[in-house]
Structure formats: C-alpha cells, structure tokens
Design a protein around this motif. Structure first.
Motif, PDB file in Angstrom:
ATOM      1  N   LYS A  88       0.824  -1.195   0.000  1.00 48.79           N
ATOM      2  CA  LYS A  88       0.000   0.000   0.000  1.00 48.79           C
ATOM      3  C   LYS A  88       0.866   1.256   0.000  1.00 48.79           C
ATOM      4  O   LYS A  88       2.083   1.203   0.077  1.00 48.79           O
ATOM      5  CB  LYS A  88      -0.924  -0.015   1.214  1.00 48.79           C
ATOM      6  N   MET A  89       0.196   2.380  -0.055  1.00 49.51           N
ATOM      7  CA  MET A  89       0.871   3.680  -0.095  1.00 49.51           C
ATOM      8  C   MET A  89       1.277   4.093   1.319  1.00 49.51           C
ATOM      9  O   MET A  89       0.883   5.139   1.844  1.00 49.51           O
ATOM     10  CB  MET A  89      -0.074   4.706  -0.716  1.00 49.51           C
ATOM     11  N   GLU A  90       2.090   3.276   1.970  1.00 55.11           N
ATOM     12  CA  GLU A  90       2.586   3.591   3.306  1.00 55.11           C
ATOM     13  C   GLU A  90       3.824   2.750   3.576  1.00 55.11           C
ATOM     14  O   GLU A  90       4.025   1.694   2.985  1.00 55.11           O
ATOM     15  CB  GLU A  90       1.520   3.314   4.370  1.00 55.11           C
ATOM     16  N   GLY A  91       4.677   3.254   4.485  1.00 49.32           N
ATOM     17  CA  GLY A  91       5.897   2.537   4.829  1.00 49.32           C
ATOM     18  C   GLY A  91       7.135   3.350   4.508  1.00 49.32           C
ATOM     19  O   GLY A  91       7.076   4.533   4.163  1.00 49.32           O
ATOM     20  N   ILE A  92       8.307   2.710   4.614  1.00 46.40           N
ATOM     21  CA  ILE A  92       9.600   3.371   4.422  1.00 46.40           C
ATOM     22  C   ILE A  92      10.050   3.259   2.968  1.00 46.40           C
ATOM     23  O   ILE A  92       9.903   2.210   2.336  1.00 46.40           O
ATOM     24  CB  ILE A  92      10.660   2.741   5.342  1.00 46.40           C
ATOM     25  N   VAL A  93      10.608   4.335   2.447  1.00 44.45           N
ATOM     26  CA  VAL A  93      11.279   4.329   1.146  1.00 44.45           C
ATOM     27  C   VAL A  93      12.702   4.821   1.364  1.00 44.45           C
ATOM     28  O   VAL A  93      12.907   5.942   1.845  1.00 44.45           O
ATOM     29  CB  VAL A  93      10.560   5.211   0.113  1.00 44.45           C
ATOM     30  N   ARG A  94      13.672   3.980   1.025  1.00 37.04           N
ATOM     31  CA  ARG A  94      15.085   4.314   1.236  1.00 37.04           C
ATOM     32  C   ARG A  94      15.680   4.908  -0.037  1.00 37.04           C
ATOM     33  O   ARG A  94      15.608   4.306  -1.102  1.00 37.04           O
ATOM     34  CB  ARG A  94      15.871   3.077   1.648  1.00 37.04           C
ATOM     35  N   ILE A  95      16.299   6.069   0.117  1.00 34.76           N
ATOM     36  CA  ILE A  95      16.984   6.732  -0.994  1.00 34.76           C
ATOM     37  C   ILE A  95      18.470   6.749  -0.693  1.00 34.76           C
ATOM     38  O   ILE A  95      18.894   7.197   0.369  1.00 34.76           O
ATOM     39  CB  ILE A  95      16.484   8.187  -1.164  1.00 34.76           C
ATOM     40  N   SER A  96      19.279   6.278  -1.614  1.00 31.73           N
ATOM     41  CA  SER A  96      20.734   6.318  -1.472  1.00 31.73           C
ATOM     42  C   SER A  96      21.287   7.361  -2.438  1.00 31.73           C
ATOM     43  O   SER A  96      20.925   7.378  -3.616  1.00 31.73           O
ATOM     44  CB  SER A  96      21.338   4.943  -1.780  1.00 31.73           C
ATOM     45  N   LEU A 122      10.566   8.722   4.598  1.00 31.46           N
ATOM     46  CA  LEU A 122      11.778   8.688   3.783  1.00 31.46           C
ATOM     47  C   LEU A 122      12.991   8.379   4.649  1.00 31.46           C
ATOM     48  O   LEU A 122      13.115   8.859   5.772  1.00 31.46           O
ATOM     49  CB  LEU A 122      11.996  10.012   3.069  1.00 31.46           C
ATOM     50  N   GLU A 123      13.902   7.585   4.098  1.00 30.12           N
ATOM     51  CA  GLU A 123      15.180   7.303   4.748  1.00 30.12           C
ATOM     52  C   GLU A 123      16.273   7.655   3.754  1.00 30.12           C
ATOM     53  O   GLU A 123      16.425   7.008   2.729  1.00 30.12           O
ATOM     54  CB  GLU A 123      15.261   5.828   5.128  1.00 30.12           C
ATOM     55  N   LEU A 124      17.008   8.734   4.046  1.00 32.44           N
ATOM     56  CA  LEU A 124      18.049   9.222   3.139  1.00 32.44           C
ATOM     57  C   LEU A 124      19.399   8.697   3.595  1.00 32.44           C
ATOM     58  O   LEU A 124      19.888   9.049   4.671  1.00 32.44           O
ATOM     59  CB  LEU A 124      18.046  10.756   3.109  1.00 32.44           C
ATOM     60  N   GLN A 125      20.011   7.849   2.762  1.00 32.20           N
ATOM     61  CA  GLN A 125      21.295   7.233   3.077  1.00 32.20           C
ATOM     62  C   GLN A 125      22.384   7.938   2.273  1.00 32.20           C
ATOM     63  O   GLN A 125      22.426   7.841   1.048  1.00 32.20           O
ATOM     64  CB  GLN A 125      21.265   5.742   2.731  1.00 32.20           C
ATOM     65  N   ALA A 126      23.262   8.654   2.968  1.00 32.61           N
ATOM     66  CA  ALA A 126      24.366   9.354   2.311  1.00 32.61           C
ATOM     67  C   ALA A 126      25.561   8.411   2.232  1.00 32.61           C
ATOM     68  O   ALA A 126      26.228   8.156   3.232  1.00 32.61           O
ATOM     69  CB  ALA A 126      24.723  10.619   3.088  1.00 32.61           C
ATOM     70  N   GLU A 137      19.074  -2.901  -0.359  1.00 32.33           N
ATOM     71  CA  GLU A 137      19.828  -1.988   0.492  1.00 32.33           C
ATOM     72  C   GLU A 137      19.310  -0.562   0.343  1.00 32.33           C
ATOM     73  O   GLU A 137      19.560   0.297   1.189  1.00 32.33           O
ATOM     74  CB  GLU A 137      21.316  -2.078   0.153  1.00 32.33           C
ATOM     75  N   ALA A 138      18.604  -0.312  -0.755  1.00 33.86           N
ATOM     76  CA  ALA A 138      17.885   0.948  -0.965  1.00 33.86           C
ATOM     77  C   ALA A 138      16.795   0.666  -1.990  1.00 33.86           C
ATOM     78  O   ALA A 138      16.858  -0.306  -2.742  1.00 33.86           O
ATOM     79  CB  ALA A 138      18.824   2.047  -1.453  1.00 33.86           C
ATOM     80  N   ASP A 139      15.780   1.542  -2.011  1.00 33.84           N
ATOM     81  CA  ASP A 139      14.712   1.411  -3.000  1.00 33.84           C
ATOM     82  C   ASP A 139      14.990   2.269  -4.228  1.00 33.84           C
ATOM     83  O   ASP A 139      14.647   1.899  -5.352  1.00 33.84           O
ATOM     84  CB  ASP A 139      13.370   1.823  -2.378  1.00 33.84           C
ATOM     85  N   ILE A 140      15.596   3.416  -3.986  1.00 39.37           N
ATOM     86  CA  ILE A 140      15.942   4.360  -5.057  1.00 39.37           C
ATOM     87  C   ILE A 140      17.381   4.804  -4.846  1.00 39.37           C
ATOM     88  O   ILE A 140      17.784   5.072  -3.708  1.00 39.37           O
ATOM     89  CB  ILE A 140      15.009   5.589  -5.036  1.00 39.37           C
ATOM     90  N   ALA A 269       5.759   6.869  -6.085  1.00 39.72           N
ATOM     91  CA  ALA A 269       5.400   8.240  -5.696  1.00 39.72           C
ATOM     92  C   ALA A 269       6.641   9.046  -5.330  1.00 39.72           C
ATOM     93  O   ALA A 269       6.764  10.226  -5.695  1.00 39.72           O
ATOM     94  CB  ALA A 269       4.419   8.206  -4.526  1.00 39.72           C
ATOM     95  N   VAL A 270       7.576   8.434  -4.601  1.00 39.05           N
ATOM     96  CA  VAL A 270       8.809   9.131  -4.226  1.00 39.05           C
ATOM     97  C   VAL A 270       9.655   9.407  -5.466  1.00 39.05           C
ATOM     98  O   VAL A 270      10.214  10.502  -5.624  1.00 39.05           O
ATOM     99  CB  VAL A 270       9.607   8.311  -3.189  1.00 39.05           C
ATOM    100  N   ALA A 271       9.747   8.423  -6.362  1.00 39.87           N
ATOM    101  CA  ALA A 271      10.522   8.610  -7.594  1.00 39.87           C
ATOM    102  C   ALA A 271       9.944   9.749  -8.425  1.00 39.87           C
ATOM    103  O   ALA A 271      10.688  10.612  -8.929  1.00 39.87           O
ATOM    104  CB  ALA A 271      10.542   7.318  -8.403  1.00 39.87           C
ATOM    105  N   ASP A 272       8.624   9.785  -8.555  1.00 42.11           N
ATOM    106  CA  ASP A 272       7.992  10.869  -9.307  1.00 42.11           C
ATOM    107  C   ASP A 272       8.245  12.222  -8.633  1.00 42.11           C
ATOM    108  O   ASP A 272       8.465  13.234  -9.317  1.00 42.11           O
ATOM    109  CB  ASP A 272       6.484  10.623  -9.416  1.00 42.11           C
TER     110      ASP A 272
END
Length: 288
Positions: A88-96, A122-126, A137-140, A269-272
């Motif tokens: 569904k449209m809920e939960g964590i999205v990891r961006i590296s 959102l989880e932003l991984q630097a 390890e990441a979604d995007i 949705a995050v990618a867009d």
C-alpha cells in the motif's frame, strides 16, 4: 532448526572477511555477527569458518555452501521485491545518494515532498559506495555514473556542473601563476578529478582528499584552488567561482530503481516526486 536470517550474516562475513566489516555492512555489533554464525554452525552441525587472527576464513564445508546460500538469498530478495510491488501507499522508502548531494541538494529540498506523501517515511542514506538495489539496500539510488547491472530502471535526472573555486581572500593575494591546489586522491577515474589533474599540471598540490566536502572546506579556508560541483558553493560564503578558467565538465545524475520495486505505489510516488524536484528551475540554477 536453522534461522534463515543467519544466512545474511554468513554471506556478509564471506564478503567482508572480518567481523568488523560484516558488522558495519549489517549495521550491528561484531559480537552479534559472531553469535549468529555460531548459531548457524550449531544448527547445521558444521564448522563454516576457521577463527584466525587475521580474519575468519571459510572451511571447505563453508566454501561448498556459499553458492547455495547466494541462491537462497536471491530468491528471498526476489520475494521481498515482489511483495513490495503489491504493498500500500505507506511505509519506508530508502533513498541512497552521494554524501555531498544528500547534504547540500536533497536535504534542503525534501520538505515539500515529505509533506505530500502521507504515510510514507523517507530514509536518506548518504553513501559513497553503490548500494545493491537487488538486495533491497535501498529502494531508489541517485548515481553519478550510469549503472550497467541488468534488471534496473534507469532515468537521467539532471546535469551537474563543475567549476574552479577558491576563497575570495586567497584569490586577492595570489596571482594566477602562483596558485596552489587542493586535489582529489591520485589515480581517481572520476571525470572532474581527471580534469583537475590535467589542469594543474606540475603546479603544487597542498593537500589531497577522497571527500569533496573536505576539499570545499579547505578551499574556503584559503588553502588553495580546487574543482567542485556548483551546488557546493552554497556550503561556504567564502567560496568564489573562478569564471575566467571555467571547468567545461557536466555530469549526468541518474535515478535508479530495481524493475520489481518500481511497481510499489510508495516507491513510484517518491521517484515521481524526485523527478519533479530535479526538473524545477530552482534546482537547475543550483546544479548549473
């Protein structure tokens, strides 16, 4: 009975060779890695590693199981990716993303995107290294080099411009022929690193670093001239762009997802949202 999750610890230790390396990859304590390997060996009634001073080394029995463990791991990640596509449209999205891009481009611009995604965290991984999208390890991932791995969806996101920078005080005190430089580590294959090496020729290098945020700090402090992405000019007021000696390089920034994961409503949705963010005039001014 064997805990299937122990296979992650087994393969991390195989890949890293040390408890410390495996613990860093899995973001746990090294004692946890040792305990999980002990539990796996006990369940299998096999000794998988010899505990040596210089690291943990696979036994013959352990070596014979590596291929099978990787097959199980790949099937598990495939199951996770397929499950995500139906979520569904809920939960964590990891961006590296690379550290400097995360700090000076993404972090200041994500407020609007976060506000528009109710139920999504959102989880932003630097990170400097390229994470495995296949292993979740990441979604995007935002990457400065186009990946060649199969099974990925790849979209050009933006262009990143580069220039020569130094502190205003440094440039007032030094003639161009007397410039000194702060440069990247030697033998780097990155295009703007190579351009700087060609540009400085035999002139003096005061310091080298593998981190462009360090070089930005050094240049702002008056240590010398360096090449930086334009977005880092926001990081220090003292940094001045040297217009008459322009660096002609522009590098593509790529948005990357696994083909299975892109079907997830929240990842899509995050990618867009990121695509819209990087297509704005404000972002273009920041990057170029």
């Amino acid at each position: 009975m064997m805990n299937w999750d122990d296979l992650r610890y087994f393969l991390a230790l195989v890949d890293c060779g040390t408890l410390t390396g495996a613990a860093r990859r899995l973001q746990v304590e090294h004692t946890t890695v040792a305990r999980r390997i002990d539990a796996l060996e006990s369940a299998l009634k096999l000794r998988l590693f010899d505990r040596l001073v210089r690291g943990w080394q696979l036994t013959t029995e352990g070596h014979d199981l590596v291929t099978h463990a990787r097959e199980v791991e790949e099937r598990w990640f495939n199951f996770e990716r397929k499950a995500l596509s139906t979520s569904k449209m809920e939960g964590i999205v990891r961006i590296s993303a690379p550290p400097s891009l995360s700090t000076f481009v993404l972090a200041p611009q994500l407020k609007k995107l976060c506000a528009s995604l109710t139920g999504v965290e959102l989880e932003l991984q630097a990170e400097r290294h390229q994470v495995s999208l296949g292993k979740r390890e990441a979604d995007i991932a935002l990457r400065m080099a186009r990946p060649q791995t199969a099974g990925l969806v790849i979209k050009p996101l933006a262009s990143v411009g580069y220039g020569l920078y130094a502190s205003k005080t440094y440039l007032k005190k030094r003639k161009e022929e007397d410039w000194e430089f702060v440069a990247y580590e030697k033998n780097s294959a990155t295009p703007h690193h190579q351009w700087l090496e060609d540009y400085l020729a035999q002139r003096k290098v005061m310091l080298r670093s593998n981190d462009q945020m360090v070089l930005a700090q050094c240049a702002a402090a008056g240590l010398g001239v360096t090449v930086l992405p334009h977005y880092l000019r926001q990081s220090h007021r003292e940094l001045h762009r040297i217009e008459h000696q322009a660096c002609p390089l522009r590098r593509k920034l790529w948005l990357v997802m696994h083909d299975d994961v892109r079907r997830s409503p929240r990842v899509r949705a995050v990618a867009d949202g990121l695509i819209d963010l990087f297509s704005s005039a404000e972002m273009n001014d920041l990057l170029l």
